[in-house]
Design a protein around this motif. Structure first.
Motif, PDB file in Angstrom:
ATOM      1  N   ASP A  19       0.832  -1.208   0.000  1.00  0.00           N
ATOM      2  CA  ASP A  19       0.000   0.000   0.000  1.00  0.00           C
ATOM      3  C   ASP A  19       0.867   1.258   0.000  1.00  0.00           C
ATOM      4  OD1 ASP A  19      -2.238  -1.633   0.059  1.00  0.00           O
ATOM      5  OD2 ASP A  19      -2.620  -1.339   2.205  1.00  0.00           O
ATOM      6  N   ALA A  20       1.932   1.253   0.788  1.00  0.00           N
ATOM      7  CA  ALA A  20       2.822   2.426   0.859  1.00  0.00           C
ATOM      8  C   ALA A  20       3.514   2.667  -0.478  1.00  0.00           C
ATOM      9  CB  ALA A  20       3.854   2.237   1.969  1.00  0.00           C
ATOM     10  N   LEU A  21       3.954   1.596  -1.132  1.00  0.00           N
ATOM     11  CA  LEU A  21       4.594   1.762  -2.444  1.00  0.00           C
ATOM     12  C   LEU A  21       3.622   2.408  -3.431  1.00  0.00           C
ATOM     13  CD1 LEU A  21       6.499  -1.635  -2.676  1.00  0.00           C
ATOM     14  CD2 LEU A  21       7.553   0.647  -2.700  1.00  0.00           C
ATOM     15  N   ARG A  22       2.414   1.897  -3.469  1.00  0.00           N
ATOM     16  CA  ARG A  22       1.412   2.448  -4.397  1.00  0.00           C
ATOM     17  C   ARG A  22       1.050   3.887  -4.018  1.00  0.00           C
ATOM     18  NH1 ARG A  22      -1.468  -3.201  -4.542  1.00  0.00           N
ATOM     19  NH2 ARG A  22      -0.480  -4.024  -6.408  1.00  0.00           N
ATOM     20  N   ALA A  23       0.858   4.139  -2.727  1.00  0.00           N
ATOM     21  CA  ALA A  23       0.476   5.483  -2.278  1.00  0.00           C
ATOM     22  C   ALA A  23       1.545   6.518  -2.595  1.00  0.00           C
ATOM     23  CB  ALA A  23       0.195   5.470  -0.773  1.00  0.00           C
ATOM     24  N   ARG A  24       2.803   6.074  -2.669  1.00  0.00           N
ATOM     25  CA  ARG A  24       3.896   7.002  -2.947  1.00  0.00           C
ATOM     26  C   ARG A  24       4.192   7.088  -4.440  1.00  0.00           C
ATOM     27  NH1 ARG A  24       3.749   5.215   1.964  1.00  0.00           N
ATOM     28  NH2 ARG A  24       4.839   6.145   3.727  1.00  0.00           N
ATOM     29  N   GLY A  25       3.350   6.436  -5.252  1.00  0.00           N
ATOM     30  CA  GLY A  25       3.459   6.564  -6.704  1.00  0.00           C
ATOM     31  C   GLY A  25       4.421   5.620  -7.390  1.00  0.00           C
ATOM     32  N   HIS A  26       4.884   4.598  -6.689  1.00  0.00           N
ATOM     33  CA  HIS A  26       5.811   3.647  -7.296  1.00  0.00           C
ATOM     34  C   HIS A  26       5.033   2.577  -8.048  1.00  0.00           C
ATOM     35  CE1 HIS A  26       9.062   5.524  -5.155  1.00  0.00           C
ATOM     36  NE2 HIS A  26       8.377   5.407  -4.019  1.00  0.00           N
ATOM     37  N   GLU A  27       5.623   2.106  -9.124  1.00  0.00           N
ATOM     38  CA  GLU A  27       5.026   1.034  -9.924  1.00  0.00           C
ATOM     39  C   GLU A  27       5.571  -0.307  -9.433  1.00  0.00           C
ATOM     40  OE1 GLU A  27       4.893  -0.557 -14.543  1.00  0.00           O
ATOM     41  OE2 GLU A  27       6.105   1.200 -14.029  1.00  0.00           O
ATOM     42  N   ILE A  28       4.689  -1.198  -9.054  1.00  0.00           N
ATOM     43  CA  ILE A  28       5.117  -2.525  -8.620  1.00  0.00           C
ATOM     44  C   ILE A  28       5.139  -3.414  -9.862  1.00  0.00           C
ATOM     45  CG2 ILE A  28       4.629  -4.507  -7.140  1.00  0.00           C
ATOM     46  CD1 ILE A  28       3.275  -2.548  -5.193  1.00  0.00           C
ATOM     47  N   VAL A  29       6.344  -3.743 -10.324  1.00  0.00           N
ATOM     48  CA  VAL A  29       6.488  -4.467 -11.591  1.00  0.00           C
ATOM     49  C   VAL A  29       6.507  -5.979 -11.392  1.00  0.00           C
ATOM     50  CG1 VAL A  29       7.582  -2.560 -12.808  1.00  0.00           C
ATOM     51  CG2 VAL A  29       9.002  -4.182 -11.531  1.00  0.00           C
ATOM     52  N   VAL A  30       6.851  -6.433 -10.215  1.00  0.00           N
ATOM     53  CA  VAL A  30       6.793  -7.848  -9.862  1.00  0.00           C
ATOM     54  C   VAL A  30       6.107  -7.918  -8.512  1.00  0.00           C
ATOM     55  CG1 VAL A  30       8.129  -9.896  -9.208  1.00  0.00           C
ATOM     56  CG2 VAL A  30       8.890  -8.470 -11.115  1.00  0.00           C
ATOM     57  N   SER A  31       5.131  -8.775  -8.383  1.00  0.00           N
ATOM     58  CA  SER A  31       4.438  -8.910  -7.104  1.00  0.00           C
ATOM     59  C   SER A  31       4.246 -10.388  -6.810  1.00  0.00           C
ATOM     60  CB  SER A  31       3.088  -8.194  -7.150  1.00  0.00           C
ATOM     61  OG  SER A  31       2.430  -8.320  -5.904  1.00  0.00           O
ATOM     62  N   LEU A  32       4.970 -10.859  -5.832  1.00  0.00           N
ATOM     63  CA  LEU A  32       4.871 -12.257  -5.410  1.00  0.00           C
ATOM     64  C   LEU A  32       4.340 -12.282  -3.988  1.00  0.00           C
ATOM     65  CD1 LEU A  32       8.366 -13.482  -6.594  1.00  0.00           C
ATOM     66  CD2 LEU A  32       6.178 -14.047  -7.637  1.00  0.00           C
ATOM     67  N   GLU A  33       3.304 -13.030  -3.763  1.00  0.00           N
ATOM     68  CA  GLU A  33       2.764 -13.164  -2.411  1.00  0.00           C
ATOM     69  C   GLU A  33       2.465 -14.624  -2.146  1.00  0.00           C
ATOM     70  OE1 GLU A  33       0.684  -8.857  -1.619  1.00  0.00           O
ATOM     71  OE2 GLU A  33      -0.594 -10.473  -2.362  1.00  0.00           O
ATOM     72  N   GLY A  34       3.033 -15.136  -1.076  1.00  0.00           N
ATOM     73  CA  GLY A  34       2.766 -16.513  -0.683  1.00  0.00           C
ATOM     74  C   GLY A  34       3.637 -17.549  -1.362  1.00  0.00           C
ATOM     75  N   ALA A  35       4.616 -17.114  -2.143  1.00  0.00           N
ATOM     76  CA  ALA A  35       5.554 -18.056  -2.767  1.00  0.00           C
ATOM     77  C   ALA A  35       6.610 -18.457  -1.736  1.00  0.00           C
ATOM     78  CB  ALA A  35       6.211 -17.405  -3.979  1.00  0.00           C
ATOM     79  N   PRO A  36       7.238 -19.611  -1.901  1.00  0.00           N
ATOM     80  CA  PRO A  36       8.319 -19.990  -0.976  1.00  0.00           C
ATOM     81  C   PRO A  36       9.434 -18.935  -0.956  1.00  0.00           C
ATOM     82  CG  PRO A  36       7.674 -21.854  -2.337  1.00  0.00           C
ATOM     83  CD  PRO A  36       6.975 -20.639  -2.900  1.00  0.00           C
ATOM     84  N   TRP A  37      10.031 -18.725   0.219  1.00  0.00           N
ATOM     85  CA  TRP A  37      11.011 -17.638   0.363  1.00  0.00           C
ATOM     86  C   TRP A  37      12.202 -17.721  -0.597  1.00  0.00           C
ATOM     87  CZ3 TRP A  37      15.779 -19.253   1.791  1.00  0.00           C
ATOM     88  CH2 TRP A  37      15.884 -20.396   2.560  1.00  0.00           C
TER      89      TRP A  37
END
Length: 141
Positions: A19-37
């Motif tokens: 949320d902070a990245l988006r709120a500060r105007g950054h583009e999230i180009v890769v988003s991994l959630e719940g994948a093995p570390w």
């Protein structure tokens, strides 16, 4: 700024970072959630090393696993940071290009302080020779 983001676990802290990245105007180009570390660390680091992302942010319970995995990718300097001053120093003196955060030890407000310090700090040009020396270190046989 283009940022690659990954976490092995979705928590209040990881959600706040996205949320902070988006709120500060950054583009999230890769988003991994719940994948093995190991996959989180490697894939975010590969995006940074390939130039698909300017910087990366990785999270896991301790932050150590994603840091180790990210640092296996050539050209990546991942830093596990527990406070804003460490994040600032990692960017300024080490030219860290991937921020690692512990989901266990980092509260939402502190995580956002760390993120902001990491993103707003540029590398110190006086450290260029030290960074170049770091890139020349090869793994022991």
């Amino acid at each position: 700024m283009r940022v690659a983001f990954g976490t092995d676990e979705v928590t209040e802290t990881s959600r706040s970072l996205v949320d902070a990245l988006r709120a500060r105007g950054h583009e999230i180009v890769v988003s991994l959630e719940g994948a093995p570390w190991p996959d989180v660390g490697r894939k975010v680091a590969e995006a940074v090393a390939a130039g698909d992302a300017d910087l990366g942010v990785v999270c896991c319970w301790t932050g150590t696993g994603v840091t180790i995995a990210a640092n296996k990718v050539a050209g990546v300097r991942a830093a596990l940071c527990g406070d804003a001053k460490t994040a600032e120093g990692a960017r300024r003196w080490n030219d860290a290009n991937v921020l690692a955060i512990s989901l266990r030890a980092t509260s939402v407000p502190v995580a956002e302080e760390i993120l902001d310090a990491f993103l707003r700090t540029d590398p110190d040009a006086d450290e260029a020779e030290n960074i170049a020396k770091l890139e020349r270190i090869r793994p022991s046989p």
